[in-house]
Design an enzyme around this catalytic site. Sequence first.
Site, PDB file in Angstrom:
ATOM      1  N   ASP A 180      -6.588  -0.408 -36.321  1.00 13.83           N
ATOM      2  CA  ASP A 180      -7.641  -0.808 -35.340  1.00 13.83           C
ATOM      3  C   ASP A 180      -8.073  -2.172 -35.114  1.00 13.83           C
ATOM      4  O   ASP A 180      -7.848  -2.973 -36.055  1.00 13.83           O
ATOM      5  CB  ASP A 180      -8.647  -0.101 -35.891  1.00 13.83           C
ATOM      6  CG  ASP A 180      -9.871   0.372 -34.764  1.00 13.83           C
ATOM      7  OD1 ASP A 180      -9.549   0.999 -33.847  1.00 13.83           O
ATOM      8  OD2 ASP A 180     -10.988  -0.468 -35.129  1.00 13.83           O
ATOM      9  N   GLU A 190      -3.096  -1.608 -32.955  1.00 13.40           N
ATOM     10  CA  GLU A 190      -3.722  -1.194 -31.782  1.00 13.40           C
ATOM     11  C   GLU A 190      -4.454  -2.503 -31.317  1.00 13.40           C
ATOM     12  O   GLU A 190      -5.093  -3.262 -31.784  1.00 13.40           O
ATOM     13  CB  GLU A 190      -5.183  -0.358 -32.019  1.00 13.40           C
ATOM     14  CG  GLU A 190      -5.861   0.163 -30.863  1.00 13.40           C
ATOM     15  CD  GLU A 190      -7.305  -0.286 -30.733  1.00 13.40           C
ATOM     16  OE1 GLU A 190      -7.888   0.331 -29.851  1.00 13.40           O
ATOM     17  OE2 GLU A 190      -7.821  -0.950 -31.501  1.00 13.40           O
TER      18      GLU A 190
HETATM   19  C1  NOJ Z   1     -10.633   1.112 -31.074  1.00 12.43           C
HETATM   20  C2  NOJ Z   1     -10.946   2.500 -31.204  1.00 12.43           C
HETATM   21  O1  NOJ Z   1      -9.926   3.212 -30.783  1.00 12.43           O
HETATM   22  C3  NOJ Z   1     -12.366   2.972 -30.853  1.00 12.43           C
HETATM   23  O2  NOJ Z   1     -12.436   4.360 -30.931  1.00 12.43           O
HETATM   24  C4  NOJ Z   1     -13.163   2.299 -31.823  1.00 12.43           C
HETATM   25  O3  NOJ Z   1     -14.561   2.503 -31.207  1.00 12.43           O
HETATM   26  C5  NOJ Z   1     -13.168   0.895 -31.746  1.00 12.43           C
HETATM   27  N1  NOJ Z   1     -11.685   0.262 -31.892  1.00 12.43           N
HETATM   28  C6  NOJ Z   1     -13.974   0.135 -32.615  1.00 12.43           C
HETATM   29  O4  NOJ Z   1     -13.452   0.383 -34.139  1.00 12.43           O
END
Ligand code: NOJ
Length: 534
Positions: A211, A276
């Site tokens: 993430d 991500e």
């Molecule tokens: C990306 C995640 O996909 C999302 O759902 C989240 O709110 C943010 N990162 C913060 O962790």
Amino acid sequence: MTTSIPTPATIGTKRWLNGAVGYEVYVRSFADSTGDGIGDLAGVTGRLDYLRWLGVDIVWLTPFYPSPGFDHGYDVSNYCDVDPKHGSLDDVDVLLERAHQLGMRVVFDIVPNHTSSHHRWFQKALAEPSSAERDYYLFRDPAPGGGPPNNWLSHFGPSAWSLDEASGQYWCHLFLPEQPDLNWRNPSVRAEFDAIYKFWFERGVDGFRIDVAHGLLKHPDFPDNPQIERVADTAGPIERFFSFEHKYDLDQEGNIEIFQRWQDVARPYDAVLLAESGVDDHARLARYVSPGALDLTFFLKPGWMAWDPEKLIREFVGLATTEPMRIAWVISNHDQARPASRFGSAHRSLAVTTLMFALGGVPFLYQGEELGSPNGEIDPADRHDPISTRNATDEGRDVCRTPMAWNSDRFNGFSAVEPWIKSAQRPAEMTVAGQHENPRSALHRYRRLLSIRKHHPDIWQADPKFVATDRADVAAVQRGRTLTVANLGSEAFSINLGDLRWRVLFASQGGDGESARGVVNVAPETTVIFAVDQ
Ligand code: NOJ
């Protein structure tokens, strides 16, 4: 005549990624086995056979760790356990074992940019400013004239700084105040995460989706970010966030070194690390998967785009040319409006996905995408996403988080009771059971696409040659004995296939199996995969 056989391209050192297709499970909303209205790990295990039937190779599970749930699990209070609302460590073992029996790999989500404010590290950091844990986070003195240390914003609005009244210092959070950012310059933080990775690798997980991988390091001097444009007072937090250039809080050079360190932990387990990353620039994104860094990175931009054929083609072809093998392609996830709604129809979504399947790398589907699902319908009073509950200006992300529609039972077979999020029941033709019976349904089209990619590795593996066309809303890529033509435009596109005899392996709007030669028309908003017919 000799035929040269090119060395097959591979994604990297983790061979099991080659040819794989991923699927995101938003655990909260996939399947509830306990009847509390919240999806859980046992529920996922019960549906693994379905995913195998669909042709999925990699299942990515969103966070299921203990969490107070301010951001639905992306605020982790213990990285090495399971939240009781999602199950137990035993459930993890059962899930991994069943997935592996079925020949699938499982990737968990890890959230290293920030913890929950309930995490013991943060609790200690607040209670004892002289503790070692204080430096796990980014506490800073106020600006000289008072107020937050700089002008950084949170994605979820407003400032990225909250005041710790007891000490008079502010803590940094690129998301909610309840999600304090970690200090990745601190070697102890790095060591803690090495141990977390090992804990799960030893338990048998096959990798992690990381993430906010682009957010880890912040500029050590915390300068103001430059503002690029002014936004209206009515702008939502995300729009406001992106009205700044994130020169000092995102995508800092040193992140790559952290990835290399993680890779040293993952490599002995043959485990995969997938970013991500909110980096849109193709060349900068490619650095995340440079040798020794991460195995794959998501490219999120198309998931935020409305229907804009030329721009979509430009982004896909541009990145596939810059980094041909190590991209995780996606047009849908739990943060983005569903593509059938965003693009205006399910057939457009499948046309784009079919192109995605002909690029190197690993395409990912998001639960329900295989049904051509539009956004879920939610009464504004029932919204849960903190983006919407804390900002009157934003609808938030709930529309893509409504429960998976399995059948026509009450609550679409997701749960025996009212789900954690109230939404309109999906009609039978928008459920797995309803589409399973209909060979012409989206579900069967997606299943066929997955199967075609598996049986014809040229589609993703052979050396790509992008064929020049006179249309910016068309992409044509030839790989080995296959040719994929994506015509996202509103006019038919004719292409001369020459004297060879071709067969339509897959056409996003139907027509599979037809043979083709000479000049052929590809219908508007359609992607066709041709193969040379013997
Ligand atoms: C990306 C995640 O996909 C999302 O759902 C989240 O709110 C943010 N990162 C913060 O962790």
